[in-house]
Design an enzyme around this catalytic site. Structure first.
Site, mmCIF file in Angstrom:
data_model
loop_
_atom_site.group_PDB
_atom_site.id
_atom_site.type_symbol
_atom_site.label_atom_id
_atom_site.label_comp_id
_atom_site.label_asym_id
_atom_site.label_seq_id
_atom_site.Cartn_x
_atom_site.Cartn_y
_atom_site.Cartn_z
ATOM 1 N N ASN A 1 43.226 38.886 37.306
ATOM 2 C CA ASN A 1 42.928 38.123 36.042
ATOM 3 C C ASN A 1 44.289 37.614 35.861
ATOM 4 O OD1 ASN A 1 42.401 36.326 33.841
ATOM 5 N ND2 ASN A 1 41.768 38.232 32.838
ATOM 6 N N LYS B 1 45.069 35.096 33.599
ATOM 7 C CA LYS B 1 45.095 34.820 32.218
ATOM 8 C C LYS B 1 45.874 33.376 32.279
ATOM 9 C CE LYS B 1 44.348 39.418 30.787
ATOM 10 N NZ LYS B 1 44.772 40.673 29.818
ATOM 11 N N HIS C 1 35.430 38.027 27.962
ATOM 12 C CA HIS C 1 36.885 38.891 27.923
ATOM 13 C C HIS C 1 37.109 38.751 26.331
ATOM 14 C CE1 HIS C 1 41.041 39.813 28.348
ATOM 15 N NE2 HIS C 1 40.751 40.319 29.707
ATOM 16 N N GLU D 1 39.763 38.516 24.961
ATOM 17 C CA GLU D 1 40.752 37.723 24.496
ATOM 18 C C GLU D 1 39.988 36.230 24.227
ATOM 19 O OE1 GLU D 1 43.225 37.734 27.880
ATOM 20 O OE2 GLU D 1 44.299 39.587 27.119
ATOM 21 N N GLU E 1 36.345 47.208 29.696
ATOM 22 C CA GLU E 1 38.017 46.830 29.380
ATOM 23 C C GLU E 1 37.880 47.233 27.754
ATOM 24 O OE1 GLU E 1 39.796 43.782 31.979
ATOM 25 O OE2 GLU E 1 39.132 42.641 30.136
ATOM 26 N N GLY F 1 46.950 45.281 28.090
ATOM 27 C CA GLY F 1 48.166 44.795 27.883
ATOM 28 C C GLY F 1 48.991 45.809 27.211
ATOM 29 N N SER G 1 45.480 47.975 31.470
ATOM 30 C CA SER G 1 46.702 48.697 31.990
ATOM 31 C C SER G 1 46.281 49.409 33.075
ATOM 32 C CB SER G 1 47.268 49.476 30.990
ATOM 33 O OG SER G 1 47.453 48.774 29.510
#
Ligand code: 13P
Length: 260
Positions: free
Chosen positions: A10, A12, A98, A100, A169, A175, A215
């Site tokens: 991904n 992003k 996701h 985010e 996730e 991250g 990660s």
């Protein structure tokens, strides 16, 4: 049937158009030879068509994905992209849910509409779930993820659900460099599979691909992929480094699938 093992990158919101083509070319080269798994590149919208062309010779195992789509097929939705439009540039997958994007206001109800629209358009969906740190601290992760699945996905019919790959996730691992331990991830993956079994049936649950994201890198991939219910990874930061991404792909391809 064995379930699909997968490593998905991904990207992003990273890379200019030309930088993205260089990355795609390098990622493809480093992933070559792992045709026993599915390798997915989830690029920004601007790269999809061109990267799709680059994947053509390897399309039996390398697939193109988008990172979002709208829930309507067309219309007055300025700035949005529909699932049909993604299909028209060669995307086979779309990432939905996701954290985010949830953080920007996407609700379970909206995600249920998006998943349904994507599947109707012929896309496969990588559907993300995962709890924030404060929920993990009070040991509420199972209930949290169960609600995300019930509200966002479990309204799908059996044949629709078979187009779904789930990505677990945990938000605290994205991250941050703080990976879930293989045991923590395995525990959640087994739990998610048990929910799929309850809602659908044994066959659907056994075939459901469940990815870990957060990660994941070339150093920890091997340990994570050793776990029975971890079928692959959804890779953020490390997917921007082609050689490392290739090493994660190789780690997944090297592990034999073990049937339930
Ligand atoms: P990182 O691998 O950078 O933690 O990101 C994971 C992720 O969000 C993939 O979708």
């Amino acid at each position: 049937m064995a379930r699909t093992l997968m490593v998905a990158g991904n990207w992003k919101m990273n890379k200019s158009f030309l930088e993205g083509l260089v990355l795609a070319n390098d990622a493809i080269n480093h992933a070559l030879g792992s045709a026993n798994i599915t390798v997915v590149l989830a690029t920004p919208f601007i790269h999809l068509h061109t990267v799709g062309g680059m994947l053509k010779d390897y399309s039996h195992y390398m697939k193109l994905a988008a990172q979002n789509c709208h829930h309507e097929s067309q219309g007055a939705y300025t700035g949005e992209i529909s699932a049909d439009m993604l299909r028209s540039v060669g995307a086979e997958y779309v990432i939905l849910g996701h954290s985010e994007r949830r953080a920007m206001g996407e609700t379970d109800e909206l995600l249920a509409k998006k998943a349904s629209a994507a599947i109707k358009a012929g896309l496969k969906v990588i559907f993300c779930v995962g709890e924030p740190a404060e929920v993990r601290e009070r040991n509420g992760q199972e209930r949290f993820v169960k609600l995300q699945l019930e509200r966002g996905l479990f309204n799908l019919a059996d044949d629709e659900f078979r187009q779904i790959t789930i990505a677990y996730e945990p938000i605290w691992a994205i991250g941050t460099g703080k990976t879930a331990s293989p045991d923590q991830a395995q525990e959640m993956h087994a739990y998610i599979r048990s929910l799929v079994r309850q809602c659908y049936n044994n066959l659907v649950a056994d075939e459901c691909t469940i990815l870990y994201g957060g990660s994941c890198n070339a150093l920890n991939a091997n340990d994570l992929f050793s776990k029975h219910d971890i079928d692959g990874g959804l890779i953020g930061g490390a997917s921007l480094r082609a050689e490392e991404f290739g090493n994660i792909v190789k780690a997944r391809a090297a592990k034999q699938y073990i049937r339930n």
